[in-house]
Design a protein around this motif. Structure first.
Motif, PDB file in Angstrom:
ATOM      1  N   GLY A   1       0.848  -1.192   0.000  1.00 51.20           N
ATOM      2  CA  GLY A   1       0.000   0.000   0.000  1.00 51.20           C
ATOM      3  C   GLY A   1       0.880   1.237   0.000  1.00 51.20           C
ATOM      4  N   LYS A   2       0.711   2.093   0.997  1.00 53.19           N
ATOM      5  CA  LYS A   2       1.502   3.329   1.103  1.00 53.19           C
ATOM      6  C   LYS A   2       2.809   3.129   1.862  1.00 53.19           C
ATOM      7  CE  LYS A   2      -2.634   6.228   1.055  1.00 53.19           C
ATOM      8  NZ  LYS A   2      -3.474   7.146   1.819  1.00 53.19           N
ATOM      9  N   THR A   3       3.028   1.945   2.378  1.00 48.33           N
ATOM     10  CA  THR A   3       4.191   1.681   3.229  1.00 48.33           C
ATOM     11  C   THR A   3       5.404   1.263   2.403  1.00 48.33           C
ATOM     12  OG1 THR A   3       2.744   0.949   5.030  1.00 48.33           O
ATOM     13  CG2 THR A   3       5.057   0.276   5.143  1.00 48.33           C
ATOM     14  N   LEU A   4       6.531   1.952   2.629  1.00 48.55           N
ATOM     15  CA  LEU A   4       7.807   1.477   2.100  1.00 48.55           C
ATOM     16  C   LEU A   4       8.323   0.455   3.107  1.00 48.55           C
ATOM     17  CD1 LEU A   4      10.248   1.508   0.188  1.00 48.55           C
ATOM     18  CD2 LEU A   4      11.215   3.327   1.627  1.00 48.55           C
ATOM     19  N   ALA A   5       8.522  -0.774   2.670  1.00 53.14           N
ATOM     20  CA  ALA A   5       8.932  -1.862   3.554  1.00 53.14           C
ATOM     21  C   ALA A   5      10.260  -2.442   3.062  1.00 53.14           C
ATOM     22  CB  ALA A   5       7.858  -2.942   3.597  1.00 53.14           C
ATOM     23  N   VAL A   6      11.209  -2.623   4.001  1.00 43.77           N
ATOM     24  CA  VAL A   6      12.562  -3.040   3.644  1.00 43.77           C
ATOM     25  C   VAL A   6      13.043  -4.126   4.600  1.00 43.77           C
ATOM     26  CG1 VAL A   6      14.947  -2.280   3.271  1.00 43.77           C
ATOM     27  CG2 VAL A   6      13.061  -0.668   2.882  1.00 43.77           C
ATOM     28  N   ASN A   7      13.634  -5.190   4.035  1.00 43.80           N
ATOM     29  CA  ASN A   7      14.362  -6.163   4.843  1.00 43.80           C
ATOM     30  C   ASN A   7      15.808  -5.667   4.866  1.00 43.80           C
ATOM     31  OD1 ASN A   7      15.993  -8.395   5.678  1.00 43.80           O
ATOM     32  ND2 ASN A   7      14.326  -9.798   5.142  1.00 43.80           N
ATOM     33  N   VAL A   8      16.233  -5.148   6.021  1.00 49.41           N
ATOM     34  CA  VAL A   8      17.508  -4.428   6.094  1.00 49.41           C
ATOM     35  C   VAL A   8      18.719  -5.351   6.125  1.00 49.41           C
ATOM     36  CG1 VAL A   8      16.549  -2.350   7.103  1.00 49.41           C
ATOM     37  CG2 VAL A   8      17.293  -4.198   8.624  1.00 49.41           C
ATOM     38  N   GLY A   9      18.626  -6.482   6.835  1.00 47.09           N
ATOM     39  CA  GLY A   9      19.768  -7.376   6.968  1.00 47.09           C
ATOM     40  C   GLY A   9      20.998  -6.648   7.485  1.00 47.09           C
ATOM     41  N   LYS A  10      22.154  -7.274   7.328  1.00 51.12           N
ATOM     42  CA  LYS A  10      23.373  -6.653   7.847  1.00 51.12           C
ATOM     43  C   LYS A  10      23.971  -5.627   6.893  1.00 51.12           C
ATOM     44  CE  LYS A  10      26.210 -10.765   7.058  1.00 51.12           C
ATOM     45  NZ  LYS A  10      27.045 -11.736   7.770  1.00 51.12           N
ATOM     46  N   ARG A  11      23.339  -5.450   5.724  1.00 47.74           N
ATOM     47  CA  ARG A  11      23.692  -4.300   4.877  1.00 47.74           C
ATOM     48  C   ARG A  11      23.311  -3.008   5.567  1.00 47.74           C
ATOM     49  NH1 ARG A  11      21.364  -5.342  -1.215  1.00 47.74           N
ATOM     50  NH2 ARG A  11      22.163  -7.458  -1.257  1.00 47.74           N
ATOM     51  N   GLY A  12      22.143  -3.051   6.229  1.00 50.11           N
ATOM     52  CA  GLY A  12      21.609  -1.872   6.884  1.00 50.11           C
ATOM     53  C   GLY A  12      20.895  -0.954   5.920  1.00 50.11           C
ATOM     54  N   TYR A  13      20.168  -0.005   6.510  1.00 53.91           N
ATOM     55  CA  TYR A  13      19.421   0.985   5.743  1.00 53.91           C
ATOM     56  C   TYR A  13      19.482   2.292   6.508  1.00 53.91           C
ATOM     57  CZ  TYR A  13      15.617   2.995   2.937  1.00 53.91           C
ATOM     58  OH  TYR A  13      14.895   3.785   2.093  1.00 53.91           O
ATOM     59  N   LEU A  14      19.924   3.349   5.845  1.00 48.36           N
ATOM     60  CA  LEU A  14      20.032   4.665   6.471  1.00 48.36           C
ATOM     61  C   LEU A  14      18.798   5.469   6.104  1.00 48.36           C
ATOM     62  CD1 LEU A  14      21.896   6.435   8.235  1.00 48.36           C
ATOM     63  CD2 LEU A  14      22.861   7.337   6.100  1.00 48.36           C
ATOM     64  N   LEU A  15      17.924   5.692   7.078  1.00 47.61           N
ATOM     65  CA  LEU A  15      16.682   6.417   6.884  1.00 47.61           C
ATOM     66  C   LEU A  15      16.867   7.853   7.346  1.00 47.61           C
ATOM     67  CD1 LEU A  15      13.583   6.499   6.289  1.00 47.61           C
ATOM     68  CD2 LEU A  15      13.264   5.804   8.699  1.00 47.61           C
ATOM     69  N   GLU A  16      16.519   8.793   6.494  1.00 49.19           N
ATOM     70  CA  GLU A  16      16.564  10.207   6.852  1.00 49.19           C
ATOM     71  C   GLU A  16      15.150  10.708   7.043  1.00 49.19           C
ATOM     72  OE1 GLU A  16      19.304  12.870   4.976  1.00 49.19           O
ATOM     73  OE2 GLU A  16      20.468  11.202   4.128  1.00 49.19           O
ATOM     74  N   LEU A  17      14.866  11.257   8.226  1.00 42.65           N
ATOM     75  CA  LEU A  17      13.552  11.797   8.542  1.00 42.65           C
ATOM     76  C   LEU A  17      13.625  13.317   8.645  1.00 42.65           C
ATOM     77  CD1 LEU A  17      12.447   9.307  11.355  1.00 42.65           C
ATOM     78  CD2 LEU A  17      11.687   9.314   8.962  1.00 42.65           C
ATOM     79  N   ASP A  18      12.616  13.985   8.090  1.00 35.23           N
ATOM     80  CA  ASP A  18      12.541  15.455   8.207  1.00 35.23           C
ATOM     81  C   ASP A  18      12.021  15.845   9.578  1.00 35.23           C
ATOM     82  OD1 ASP A  18      13.406  15.726   5.589  1.00 35.23           O
ATOM     83  OD2 ASP A  18      11.355  15.646   4.793  1.00 35.23           O
TER      84      ASP A  18
END
Length: 198
Positions: free
Chosen positions: A181-198
């Protein structure tokens, strides 16, 4: 504000050190830092470098008590079944997985997962971080036709549509991103994911 979210380190201390070398405001370990709850001291020593900016969830390889002790000993934040604010955003975490064939220490029934997720229903805008991925998506696919995620997690995401959802648990799906739907969904694992929030 930057949140670095990662999971499933499984005692790969070089990967953990690489992740913690990334500059962020918050570091969220989304479970399975260890394998069969072995290696707490080394894990704690590495996570301690970022101190109170580290938030830790238990995966299915650690118990909630294990993570609580780790956090108390090394000055980290126990994030299991909790949430905190980042500006206008609410960031919530739930560890453990749905049942596995391996009888690991950190497993909830689907009903237990649903009950614990329900406390996050009124939080908005929400960044939801769980160890378990949503069932029947590319995030929980072990191989074509074989999925091992949680129906409770999927139902929560579909119903509440948090803008962001992050998970781990299924190593084969590391780095996979989907829209639910409107959700961005990520399986981060040990790569990681850098999320920037305003």
């Amino acid at each position: 504000m930057k949140l670095l979210i990662f999971s499933d380190i499984h005692n790969d201390w070089k990967a953990l050190e690489r992740l913690l070398a990334t500059e962020a405001d918050y570091y969220i370990a989304a479970g399975d830092q260890l394998t069969w709850a072995r290696g707490f001291e080394k894990c704690g020593e590495i996570l301690q470098k970022r101190g109170d900016r580290v938030y830790v969830l238990p995966g299915n390889h650690e118990s909630a008590d294990d993570v609580a002790r780790l956090c108390a000993r090394y000055g980290l934040n126990d994030f299991h079944q909790r949430h905190f604010s980042v500006g206008n955003w609410q960031v919530a975490g739930l560890g453990y997985s749905n049942p596995t064939p391996f009888n690991t220490p950190g497993e909830y029934s689907e009903r237990e997962l649903a009950e614990r997720l329900a406390r996050f229903a009124g939080l908005a805008p929400l960044v939801l971080i769980c160890h378990a991925p949503p069932q029947g998506t590319k995030l929980d696919q072990i191989r074509p036709g074989l999925h091992a995620g949680s129906s409770a997690v999927r139902e929560f995401v579909e119903e509440h549509q948090p803008p962001y959802f992050f998970c781990g648990h299924i190593h084969e799906a590391e780095g996979v991103e989907v829209r639910i739907g409107k959700t961005l969904a990520v399986n981060v694992g040990k790569r990681g994911y850098l999320l920037e929030l305003d």
